[in-house]
Scaffold this motif. Structure first.
Motif, PDB file in Angstrom:
ATOM      1  N   LYS B 138       6.526  -5.685  35.539  1.00 24.22           N
ATOM      2  CA  LYS B 138       6.892  -4.424  34.895  1.00 24.22           C
ATOM      3  C   LYS B 138       8.142  -3.751  35.484  1.00 24.22           C
ATOM      4  O   LYS B 138       9.029  -3.383  34.718  1.00 24.22           O
ATOM      5  N   PRO B 139       8.219  -3.566  36.816  1.00 22.87           N
ATOM      6  CA  PRO B 139       9.402  -2.849  37.325  1.00 22.87           C
ATOM      7  C   PRO B 139      10.704  -3.559  36.961  1.00 22.87           C
ATOM      8  O   PRO B 139      11.645  -2.920  36.474  1.00 22.87           O
ATOM      9  N   PHE B 140      10.748  -4.882  37.164  1.00 25.36           N
ATOM     10  CA  PHE B 140      11.991  -5.604  36.887  1.00 25.36           C
ATOM     11  C   PHE B 140      12.308  -5.580  35.390  1.00 25.36           C
ATOM     12  O   PHE B 140      13.474  -5.470  34.991  1.00 25.36           O
ATOM     13  N   PHE B 141      11.260  -5.666  34.559  1.00 23.98           N
ATOM     14  CA  PHE B 141      11.428  -5.590  33.107  1.00 23.98           C
ATOM     15  C   PHE B 141      12.116  -4.276  32.730  1.00 23.98           C
ATOM     16  O   PHE B 141      13.080  -4.252  31.963  1.00 23.98           O
ATOM     17  N   LEU B 142      11.631  -3.174  33.312  1.00 17.43           N
ATOM     18  CA  LEU B 142      12.195  -1.865  32.978  1.00 17.43           C
ATOM     19  C   LEU B 142      13.610  -1.711  33.541  1.00 17.43           C
ATOM     20  O   LEU B 142      14.478  -1.127  32.887  1.00 17.43           O
ATOM     21  N   ILE B 143      13.839  -2.259  34.743  1.00 21.28           N
ATOM     22  CA  ILE B 143      15.192  -2.197  35.312  1.00 21.28           C
ATOM     23  C   ILE B 143      16.161  -2.938  34.390  1.00 21.28           C
ATOM     24  O   ILE B 143      17.240  -2.459  34.064  1.00 21.28           O
ATOM     25  N   ARG B 144      15.735  -4.118  33.918  1.00 15.77           N
ATOM     26  CA  ARG B 144      16.609  -4.895  33.031  1.00 15.77           C
ATOM     27  C   ARG B 144      16.928  -4.114  31.770  1.00 15.77           C
ATOM     28  O   ARG B 144      18.083  -4.044  31.353  1.00 15.77           O
ATOM     29  N   TRP B 145      15.905  -3.505  31.166  1.00 17.47           N
ATOM     30  CA  TRP B 145      16.172  -2.746  29.943  1.00 17.47           C
ATOM     31  C   TRP B 145      17.073  -1.557  30.221  1.00 17.47           C
ATOM     32  O   TRP B 145      17.901  -1.186  29.385  1.00 17.47           O
ATOM     33  N   GLY B 146      16.916  -0.976  31.430  1.00 17.77           N
ATOM     34  CA  GLY B 146      17.828   0.107  31.809  1.00 17.77           C
ATOM     35  C   GLY B 146      19.266  -0.382  31.825  1.00 17.77           C
ATOM     36  O   GLY B 146      20.179   0.269  31.302  1.00 17.77           O
ATOM     37  N   VAL B 147      19.465  -1.575  32.386  1.00 22.88           N
ATOM     38  CA  VAL B 147      20.818  -2.138  32.464  1.00 22.88           C
ATOM     39  C   VAL B 147      21.346  -2.453  31.057  1.00 22.88           C
ATOM     40  O   VAL B 147      22.487  -2.129  30.713  1.00 22.88           O
ATOM     41  N   TYR B 148      20.488  -3.086  30.226  1.00 25.46           N
ATOM     42  CA  TYR B 148      20.936  -3.408  28.854  1.00 25.46           C
ATOM     43  C   TYR B 148      21.417  -2.151  28.141  1.00 25.46           C
ATOM     44  O   TYR B 148      22.506  -2.122  27.577  1.00 25.46           O
TER      45      TYR B 148
END
Lengths: 184, 402
Positions: B138-148
């Motif tokens: 979950k954390p990395f998933f959300l970080i990635r979407w933040g970057v996108y």
């Protein structure tokens, strides 16, 4: 010594210095209702087709038929080779497995489309043509470097030796030349 | 030969169409949201179904704006002249990224349902998933979407903003700056789109992997963005806007792009299928197994025919590209069939035995679509509907297909 060949009038060649002169003259020839005439330029000129009243080519329809033929041939060929004439199991798939045939279907469609484009274009333009009466006109050599030309053929039903000559004089070209053709 | 176009009496502002779009979009969205909420809290497993339908529709609307970004950036990258008069519409579609950032929030709350395969604590005991949990958590998933979203919002606002600024200054520096940044932007676009497709769609089935899925998502998104640009432009013209600026020649080119990307979409879709079918490795074929099970099989055939064969034959001729009556129909068709494609890539992962249709699939479409219209009205209302002082505008107006 060869006998003197008899010649007759092939048509008129009108020379222009600029694209604008050519386009205006082409519009006049088009509006005069000539059919067997052409424009010659050293490079593609945008808008010339319209000025000449050239109809759209039917080549795309030929290409569609060609591509479709390629598709059918690819299907039948692979079925005949792999499932009928010499049934052969490859990688555990059914004898005739369509997905494996797709790449060849695609390639033959493209190949036949390309062939029908290329040879269709040559056919419609009646090419290759190794000799043309216009080659005898000295000034026509500049058609591949820096001059623009219109030629009106004597074969045209509206052609009249004197009247067309005086019409050609009104087109605003730098020179009008009568081109002769050897009788066969 | 130069054509001259008289634009002196042309209306190039959204004007009172802005409030109209906002009102219609607002009403549609409100009705859609109300209906969705009603269904979510009354139907069996309503909340669960809400998040699934939401993901499908989010993938759809995200793809439209991604296609918008692609269109804008690629025009600057290639120094295209023909597209200048329709670029502002694409800029507005791309600028909807900010709205999509807001629309992403429900996904954050629905992760346990949407991505239950890898959010479940038991995932660690699955040897295949255990190796992937370093990425799929979950954390990395959300970080990635933040970057996108950071990249998408910055890129879309930069190209829209510079273009709008040029309307007043007429400074050619804006064009040069956009040209310079279009190269890194397209690289970032390619990477973020690919990984977003992996995260949004591929991770629905975390055992499965297909490196081409990002390209597949991109192909559909670009295709539907072309259709949306054409439709928006035709609607504006029907309402008396940009009647001279956008000509049959521009539609002809948009039609060519629709045709080309119809083929490109099929090419990519088949490339993915063919390799998996041929190799026949269980963890790869599972994805297609879901799609040939039960009522998904006719649906899959339907996608092949309706998303490729039909639009291929429709757009192959010059006539529908140059006729607005035909093209309007074709563009609407693409926008609908692309929705079905998004349905096809997401839904079979939750409903592996066959199609389970829910009204929420549709109500959420209207809810998000309404908001999307409001966002477009905002984007289009900000400035002229045509980049007024783009140095290539004259060329675009005089553009002709020979």
């Amino acid at each position: 010594m060869s006998a003197e060949h008899k010649t007759s009038l092939w048509g008129y060649l009108i020379e222009f210095e600029t694209v604008d002169q050519l386009i205006h003259a082409a519009e006049k020839v088009r509006d005069a209702g000539f059919d067997k005439w052409d424009a010659h330029t050293p490079f593609p000129v945008h808008g010339l087709d319209k000025a000449m009243g050239v109809k759209r080519t039917i080549l795309p329809y030929l290409v569609f038929v060609g591509g479709f033929t390629g598709l059918i041939i690819a299907i039948v060929m692979q079925w005949w080779m792999n499932a009928y004439d010499y049934p052969y199991i490859i990688s555990g798939k059914p004898m005739w497995s369509i997905p494996a045939n797709f790449p060849v279907m695609f390639e033959l469609t493209v190949l036949f489309s390309a062939f029908s484009t290329f040879f269709g274009m040559l056919g419609f333009n009646q090419l290759p043509e190794l000799y043309h009466p216009l080659f005898s006109a000295e000034r026509f050599r500049r058609a591949t470097s820096d001059r623009f030309f219109i030629s009106i053929e004597a074969k045209d039903p509206k052609f009249h030796a004197e009247k067309t000559r005086s019409f050609a004089d009104t087109l605003g070209g730098d020179a009008v030349e009568a081109v002769e053709e050897e009788d066969h | 030969m130069k054509r001259t176009i008289d634009r002196s009496s042309e209306n190039r502002t959204l004007g009172d169409l802005g409030p109209l779009l906002t009102r219609v979009g607002g009403i549609v969205a409100a009705l859609g949201i109300l209906a969705t909420l009603a269904l979510a809290f009354t139907a069996d497993h309503g909340v669960e179904r809400f998040f699934k339908s939401y993901t499908t529709n989010f993938a759809y609307f995200l793809s439209l704006s991604l296609g918008g970004i692609f269109f804008v950036v690629i025009q600057h990258l290639t120094g295209a002249t023909w597209s200048v008069t329709v670029r502002r519409i694409a800029e507005a579609i791309a600028a909807n990224m900010l709205l999509l950032l807001g629309l992403f929030i429900p996904i954050v709350f629905g992760m346990d349902i949407i991505y239950h395969h890898w959010t479940d604590p038991h995932a660690a005991s699955d040897p295949v998933l255990a190796a992937k949990l370093g990425y799929l958590n979950k954390p990395f998933f959300l970080i990635r979407w933040g970057v996108y979203f950071l990249i998408w919002v910055v890129v879309s606002r930069f190209f829209h903003g510079q273009s709008v600024k040029q309307d007043t200054t007429g400074d050619i520096d804006h064009t040069l700056r956009m040209q310079k940044w279009s190269a890194p932007a397209i690289v970032l676009f390619a990477l973020t789109t690919t990984f977003a497709a992996f995260d949004l769609i591929m991770s629905l089935n975390p055992h499965w992997y297909s490196t081409i899925l990002g390209v597949y998502y991109f192909a559909g998104s670009a295709l539907s963005a072309f259709a949306l640009i054409a439709m928006s432009s035709m609607w504006l013209q029907a309402k008396g806007r940009i009647t001279q600026s956008v000509t049959t020649e521009h539609y002809h080119d948009l039609g060519k792009l629709c045709f080309a990307f119809t083929i490109f979409w099929a090419y990519i879709g088949f490339s993915q299928f063919m390799l998996i079918w041929y190799a026949n490795i269980p963890e790869e074929t599972e994805w297609y197994l879901h799609r040939i099970t039960g009522s998904w099989l006719p649906f899959s055939w339907g996608i092949l025919i309706a998303h490729f064969v039909v639009p291929f034959l429709f757009f192959i001729s010059r006539v529908p590209k140059r006729s607005r009556a035909f093209f309007r129909f074709g563009a609407a068709y693409i926008l609908i069939i692309h929705w079905c494609d998004m349905y096809w890539v997401t839904m079979p992962e939750w409903y592996t035995d066959g199609i389970h249709f829910s009204l929420m699939d549709i109500t959420l479409f209207f809810a998000m679509g309404g908001l999307y219209l409001v966002g477009m009205a905002r984007g289009l209302g900000k400035a002229s509907l045509v980049p007024e002082k783009d140095p290539r505008l004259e060329g675009s107006l005089a553009f002709e297909n020979y």
